[in-house]
Design a protein around this motif. Sequence first.
Motif, PDB file in Angstrom:
ATOM      1  N   ALA A 247      24.404 -26.083  -4.136  1.00 50.35           N
ATOM      2  CA  ALA A 247      23.837 -24.750  -4.362  1.00 50.35           C
ATOM      3  C   ALA A 247      22.755 -24.424  -3.340  1.00 50.35           C
ATOM      4  O   ALA A 247      22.838 -23.422  -2.617  1.00 50.35           O
ATOM      5  N   ALA A 248      21.729 -25.272  -3.259  1.00 49.46           N
ATOM      6  CA  ALA A 248      20.638 -25.022  -2.314  1.00 49.46           C
ATOM      7  C   ALA A 248      21.094 -25.245  -0.880  1.00 49.46           C
ATOM      8  O   ALA A 248      20.777 -24.453   0.014  1.00 49.46           O
ATOM      9  N   GLY A 249      21.871 -26.311  -0.666  1.00 47.98           N
ATOM     10  CA  GLY A 249      22.277 -26.655   0.687  1.00 47.98           C
ATOM     11  C   GLY A 249      23.126 -25.601   1.354  1.00 47.98           C
ATOM     12  O   GLY A 249      22.876 -25.211   2.503  1.00 47.98           O
ATOM     13  N   PHE A 250      24.135 -25.081   0.653  1.00 49.07           N
ATOM     14  CA  PHE A 250      25.028 -24.136   1.295  1.00 49.07           C
ATOM     15  C   PHE A 250      24.426 -22.739   1.387  1.00 49.07           C
ATOM     16  O   PHE A 250      24.784 -21.964   2.271  1.00 49.07           O
ATOM     17  N   PHE A 251      23.494 -22.419   0.499  1.00 50.85           N
ATOM     18  CA  PHE A 251      22.780 -21.153   0.690  1.00 50.85           C
ATOM     19  C   PHE A 251      21.942 -21.220   1.963  1.00 50.85           C
ATOM     20  O   PHE A 251      21.942 -20.290   2.772  1.00 50.85           O
ATOM     21  N   LEU A 252      21.224 -22.343   2.146  1.00 49.28           N
ATOM     22  CA  LEU A 252      20.417 -22.501   3.358  1.00 49.28           C
ATOM     23  C   LEU A 252      21.296 -22.491   4.607  1.00 49.28           C
ATOM     24  O   LEU A 252      20.952 -21.886   5.621  1.00 49.28           O
ATOM     25  N   GLN A 253      22.453 -23.161   4.538  1.00 44.39           N
ATOM     26  CA  GLN A 253      23.339 -23.180   5.694  1.00 44.39           C
ATOM     27  C   GLN A 253      23.846 -21.781   6.016  1.00 44.39           C
ATOM     28  O   GLN A 253      23.852 -21.362   7.179  1.00 44.39           O
ATOM     29  N   THR A 254      24.273 -21.040   4.992  1.00 46.56           N
ATOM     30  CA  THR A 254      24.811 -19.698   5.213  1.00 46.56           C
ATOM     31  C   THR A 254      23.740 -18.770   5.764  1.00 46.56           C
ATOM     32  O   THR A 254      23.975 -18.006   6.710  1.00 46.56           O
ATOM     33  N   TRP A 255      22.524 -18.834   5.185  1.00 39.50           N
ATOM     34  CA  TRP A 255      21.422 -17.987   5.662  1.00 39.50           C
ATOM     35  C   TRP A 255      21.053 -18.341   7.089  1.00 39.50           C
ATOM     36  O   TRP A 255      20.843 -17.464   7.938  1.00 39.50           O
ATOM     37  N   SER A 256      20.975 -19.622   7.381  1.00 39.20           N
ATOM     38  CA  SER A 256      20.548 -20.067   8.709  1.00 39.20           C
ATOM     39  C   SER A 256      21.586 -19.730   9.768  1.00 39.20           C
ATOM     40  O   SER A 256      21.249 -19.279  10.871  1.00 39.20           O
ATOM     41  N   GLN A 257      22.869 -19.936   9.454  1.00 42.50           N
ATOM     42  CA  GLN A 257      23.903 -19.692  10.450  1.00 42.50           C
ATOM     43  C   GLN A 257      24.101 -18.216  10.760  1.00 42.50           C
ATOM     44  O   GLN A 257      24.671 -17.873  11.790  1.00 42.50           O
ATOM     45  N   ALA A 258      23.605 -17.345   9.889  1.00 43.08           N
ATOM     46  CA  ALA A 258      23.647 -15.918  10.189  1.00 43.08           C
ATOM     47  C   ALA A 258      22.663 -15.577  11.299  1.00 43.08           C
ATOM     48  O   ALA A 258      22.686 -14.469  11.840  1.00 43.08           O
ATOM     49  N   ARG A 259      21.822 -16.531  11.664  1.00 43.20           N
ATOM     50  CA  ARG A 259      20.750 -16.296  12.623  1.00 43.20           C
ATOM     51  C   ARG A 259      20.795 -17.224  13.822  1.00 43.20           C
ATOM     52  O   ARG A 259      19.798 -17.372  14.533  1.00 43.20           O
TER      53      ARG A 259
END
Length: 327
Positions: A247-259
């Motif tokens: 949950a936390a890991g893939f949200f961070l990955q998705t948010w970060s990779q958008a940038r």
Amino acid sequence: MTIETLAPESALAAPPTPPEHPHAVSRRTALLATGGLVLTTAVWGSTFVVVKSAIASVPVLDFLGLRFGLAFLVMLAVRPRALAGLGRAGWRHGVVLGLVLAGGYATQTFGLKTASASVSGFITGLFVVFTPLIAAVMLRRRVPSAVWVAVVLATIGLGLISLHGMSVGRGELLTVAGAFFFALHIVGLGEWSHRNDAYALAVVQIGTVAVFSLVLAPATDHGHALTLPSGASGWAAVAVTAVLGTAAGFFLQTWSQARMPATRAAVVLTMEPVFAGVTGVLSGETLALRGWSGAALVLAAMYLVELAPRRSGRRERTDRLSFVESA
């Protein structure tokens, strides 16, 4: 003195302004995105041993179904209306990315049952090699030379950290397939994450992996019902990997990779085995000099990828200034 005072307005208007890159963000946001990915790799690296222990008693797809199903419910509980604003394209992107992610986790975890943890860690790290290759072939994008150098450094570093003899078997081949799926996921996420809400996209991906795993679990269990963990340690493994690792890991990955670009994200994600090694040391294992040398090479690769965009940006500004001054 500003650039505008060095040349007529017509000279400034002469070169067309290129469209802003979808990953163009401020330096502060770029640092936060990198930090988010590093934090994600820290969580994933620290839970690697937990997963291997858990699948010793729970079938792979059953464990993945429980892990991603619980993560899906947790994320919906935090934001019940997270999916309300996600359009048709967002759902399509999320499901496709989720299926790719499911393929990666299924092949990697099945491979982990027979391959050793060190060999599995090295082979999984090959996504850093596959990512720029997939981006170059599928997206027809030139990969900067600095990224290729970083790929070589990161691959050597991963080998020094994780590789202690290697025999090619079913587990190793499955893990190679997993590395390819993870690289494909990184490229796809880099293309689509900035077009959708990061949280909603992560929820759809996680839900897709859960459905994929739970639907196919009976086939691998010879038609038996879902197998649940038998003790507190088994449920703790599910909870930790679901809430923190998923949950936390893939949200961070998705948010970060958008940038950030996908190839840059791939090299940052190679920090996962570094954290796995550190976790092993803290739990009583030893990391030889070659292991620490490998960690240093991975860090050097990260620094190189971080530095390359800034050098490119300075070069573009210098070229524009030279054009203005010569006009």
